[in-house]
Design a protein around this motif. Sequence first.
Motif: not given
Length: 487
Positions: A353, A357, A396-398
């Motif tokens: 993640p 980004k 899938k990122l925070d």
Amino acid sequence: MKKLLWMLFGLLAIFLVACSDKGDEEAVAPEPSEDGKTAITIAYKDDGPSSEDSVKYYDALEAALKEHRDLDVEFNIVEIAQGDYAEKLNLLLYSGEIPDIIYFQGSDEQIAAQGLLEDLTPYIEGSEYLKDILYDHNGTRLDNYPYLLWVKPINHKVPVVRTDYLEQLSSSETLLADPTIENYRAFFQELVDKGLTEYGITVAGDIAELDFIFNRAFGVTSTWLEDGNGGYVYKKVSNAEKEKLAFYAELYAGGLLDNQYLTKQWDVKEDDFYNNKAGVIVGTNGKVIDLYNTRIKAVNGESAELTVLPGASGISSGYAATSVTKEPRGLAISSQSPNKNIAFEILDFLASPEGMKLDLLGYEGEHYNIENGEIVLTDKYYSEWFSRFWEPQTIKLDTAISERTPLLSPPGQASTNAVIESYEADNDFTIPEENISQWDAMENLYKEYAADIITGKVSIDAFDTFVDEWYGAGGEDITKLANEKLK
């Protein structure tokens, strides 16, 4: 000269591999720099120490690795000379300067054959993130050739047209509902007849981009086609290919195919589309279509947003088949690197993640902002940012990306979806090293005849002469080899 270079490189490879075979206990350990950082050398097309954008990116990656992985590295970006990238990269490798991480865009098989590229299979199997973001075609290609990794959607090309033009044509609805060869011809013709564009479609340099649209419709569904007698024939000497070239020649003679396509460079091709000389352009699905969309709207207004056109239908339908023999481009790790584990850890981080980004989104405050707990992408992101490394299907990122600013514009996402839905694996195979020169000559023979047929220098009847010459130039041997492999 080329043979001499390979002999010299072979000697270098023998020396390097011999050194590396002394055992792990004698392997050269990575030496940190004076400030305690591990130096990682990387060769990547269009990146170099003279590029401010490149330096900024790798500085940001160094900081992210330190913050999130406590990995203290310093990137040394190799300056690759201008010109043919594969050729210039190989000249660098011939010199004995072999970076830790290497981006290849051709000519990697000779390097791998010398034992100078690391088998990535065990690294990926033991990875924390990379193993979970591979596409199906990545897995197949790695099974066949475990030295290159390129986690991006299938690198296909799709045709696009301005939506406002589409809405003005009576042939549009028919084309979208039933994209036959003849409906495509009628669509191109109406673009020209209504004075919207000078010609229906433009491509750059050869017919490869046209083939993405029309191959399957004419029955050119794979590299090796069944011959009806239990064997296989090469697609470019098939009757289906002859019919396709005759169609291209008709488009050219009718002014529907850009009559300057043979000498047109990609940047001129794109300008012709933005300036409405060409009605349809073919571009790589995903980010490239996104960039085309941004540019066409900037030049012609919001109503010019792009629509993705389907692959032509006929004997079959969809875009051209996809080769799965190996990645045609991608990242490799040098087997001679003392920093192999760290090099792979960097590639794995870019699938995390935190790594995504940076690599997918760019720089906060420039390419995106955080608003109300969401990532909001800026116009600058859409107009200039691209992922150097991975583009997984599932992101899938925070922090979630706002639905108002998706990673891809609707046309960009539609192009990727269309390619995924149309995916069909090819049955091609890697030509053996001893046949490559012969194969290249045969491919050049095809290109010469195809260009002459399409531009009207010779009639379609010359195709039969080409077929005879192709078989005489080595086609018999290659066809025999194909039939042995495919059976």
